[in-house]
Enzyme design. Sequence first.
Site, PDB file in Angstrom:
ATOM      1  N   ASP A   1      51.162  35.013  30.266  1.00  0.00           N
ATOM      2  CA  ASP A   1      49.773  35.056  30.713  1.00  0.00           C
ATOM      3  C   ASP A   1      49.480  33.699  31.367  1.00  0.00           C
ATOM      4  O   ASP A   1      50.132  32.708  31.057  1.00  0.00           O
ATOM      5  CB  ASP A   1      48.903  35.270  29.467  1.00  0.00           C
ATOM      6  CG  ASP A   1      47.439  34.976  29.709  1.00  0.00           C
ATOM      7  OD1 ASP A   1      46.864  35.590  30.618  1.00  0.00           O
ATOM      8  OD2 ASP A   1      46.884  34.135  28.992  1.00  0.00           O
TER       9      ASP A   1
HETATM   10  P1  ADP Z   1      43.939  35.926  32.213  1.00  0.00           P
HETATM   11  O1  ADP Z   1      44.684  37.204  32.333  1.00  0.00           O
HETATM   12  O2  ADP Z   1      44.246  35.016  33.358  1.00  0.00           O
HETATM   13  O3  ADP Z   1      44.103  35.251  30.899  1.00  0.00           O
HETATM   14  P2  ADP Z   1      41.455  37.334  31.541  1.00  0.00           P
HETATM   15  O4  ADP Z   1      42.157  38.621  31.334  1.00  0.00           O
HETATM   16  O5  ADP Z   1      40.823  36.672  30.379  1.00  0.00           O
HETATM   17  O6  ADP Z   1      42.375  36.277  32.355  1.00  0.00           O
HETATM   18  O7  ADP Z   1      40.328  37.539  32.628  1.00  0.00           O
HETATM   19  C1  ADP Z   1      40.674  38.058  33.871  1.00  0.00           C
HETATM   20  C2  ADP Z   1      39.623  37.756  34.889  1.00  0.00           C
HETATM   21  O8  ADP Z   1      38.422  38.430  34.546  1.00  0.00           O
HETATM   22  C3  ADP Z   1      39.258  36.306  34.993  1.00  0.00           C
HETATM   23  O9  ADP Z   1      40.091  35.630  35.855  1.00  0.00           O
HETATM   24  C4  ADP Z   1      37.840  36.394  35.528  1.00  0.00           C
HETATM   25  O10 ADP Z   1      37.877  36.538  36.924  1.00  0.00           O
HETATM   26  C5  ADP Z   1      37.310  37.674  34.929  1.00  0.00           C
HETATM   27  N1  ADP Z   1      36.475  37.471  33.751  1.00  0.00           N
HETATM   28  C6  ADP Z   1      36.666  37.963  32.504  1.00  0.00           C
HETATM   29  N2  ADP Z   1      35.663  37.634  31.679  1.00  0.00           N
HETATM   30  C7  ADP Z   1      34.818  36.865  32.403  1.00  0.00           C
HETATM   31  C8  ADP Z   1      33.567  36.193  32.133  1.00  0.00           C
HETATM   32  N3  ADP Z   1      32.967  36.234  30.933  1.00  0.00           N
HETATM   33  N4  ADP Z   1      33.009  35.518  33.142  1.00  0.00           N
HETATM   34  C9  ADP Z   1      33.567  35.470  34.355  1.00  0.00           C
HETATM   35  N5  ADP Z   1      34.727  36.075  34.675  1.00  0.00           N
HETATM   36  C10 ADP Z   1      35.337  36.767  33.734  1.00  0.00           C
HETATM   37 MG    MG Z   2      44.550  34.321  28.944  1.00  0.00          MG
END
Ligand code: ADP
Ligand code: MG
Length: 345
Positions: free
Chosen positions: A28
């Site tokens: 991730d």
């Molecule tokens: P990663 O897979 O990189 O760990 P996440 O799965 O946590 O990221 O989130 C994926 C995407 O969803 C983030 O890059 C963001 O664009 C969006 N996102 C999720 N939750 C939020 C939030 N509370 N505020 C803004 N963007 C969010």
């Molecule tokens: Mg993450």
Amino acid sequence: GVASGRGILLKSGDVLETAARVTDVVLDKTGTLTRGAPSVVGCFPVAPGWGEDEVLGLAAAVERKSEHVHARAIVEAARAGGGVADAEVSGFRAVPGRGVVASVELGSRAASAVLGSRLASAGGASRTSRVRVGNRGLLADEGIAVPVDALERAGALENEGHTVVWVGVDGRAVGFVALADAVRPETPAAIAALRARRLGLAVVSGDAAGPTARVAGALGIGRAEAEVTPQGKREVVEAMQRDGRRVLFAGDGVNDAPVLSQADLGVAVARGADVSLESADAVLVRDDLRLVPDLLRLGRRATNVIRGNLFWAFAYNVAGIPLAVAGALHPLVAAAAMAASSLFV
Ligand code: ADP
Ligand code: MG
């Protein structure tokens, strides 16, 4: 924990055996390869009547209810700047891997302190607006189009490695916030150690293509999958398993729970959400990705020891039993040899 002295908590003894057979490591991005502590580098209004403070202040009003790292950064930046809009927020909903949605009382007097009288009291009376804060997918889900020039500006920032969070009000994109998240200092060494073990490497992220490719590129990881939903992450690993790969997935978030269970070896990094800790086979207690190659090395060593001991146990019996049958071995010696071989294993 079997190996907690090294900062790894193993949920079962099978973990080491599985670790020895891992062929690919999927990682991730946010909070795993990067610090997961982004900061706001800029706020960009894209609709008439909206200023920087208004976009940020409104986004913060909704993000106050979220625990996502982007939410924390946005609230912090608003507090340090023009303030968090003091508007009533109801019907809050988090969309995993996309962002957050809520109803906001835009016309209230309290809201006008940050949102400006023109925005807050447009039409005079209080009105409820549906506010969305998240990636482009979140806006697209509701059919919200983003103006082309805004897309270009956001795209340029993404190509520089920034994460873009859009703010939508009712049917319209009103602006976006750009965030930066640094790669953890120990990540390059961890990736180098995994590469030295000749493992296949891939990054999967819910983030956009720009920042995901940027982080993967900086670490020399050829495969990067962006805008992947939590379910999508699970499917990426499943597809690799169908090709006969045995996959270790390392991640931190709530959104990683499905893929942590799907992976042959799910590793949750410390500070991760409780849900991800539950779904994992191993937990990195110390917040250091270098523990992943450590775990694989430990697994290899453990299975080599087990194999070595099995060999000697069999060798004993192959040589000992015919001797004992032929009466060439004193029963006491044979019994002692038998016990010793079990002890070895
Ligand atoms: P990663 O897979 O990189 O760990 P996440 O799965 O946590 O990221 O989130 C994926 C995407 O969803 C983030 O890059 C963001 O664009 C969006 N996102 C999720 N939750 C939020 C939030 N509370 N505020 C803004 N963007 C969010
Ligand atoms: Mg993450």
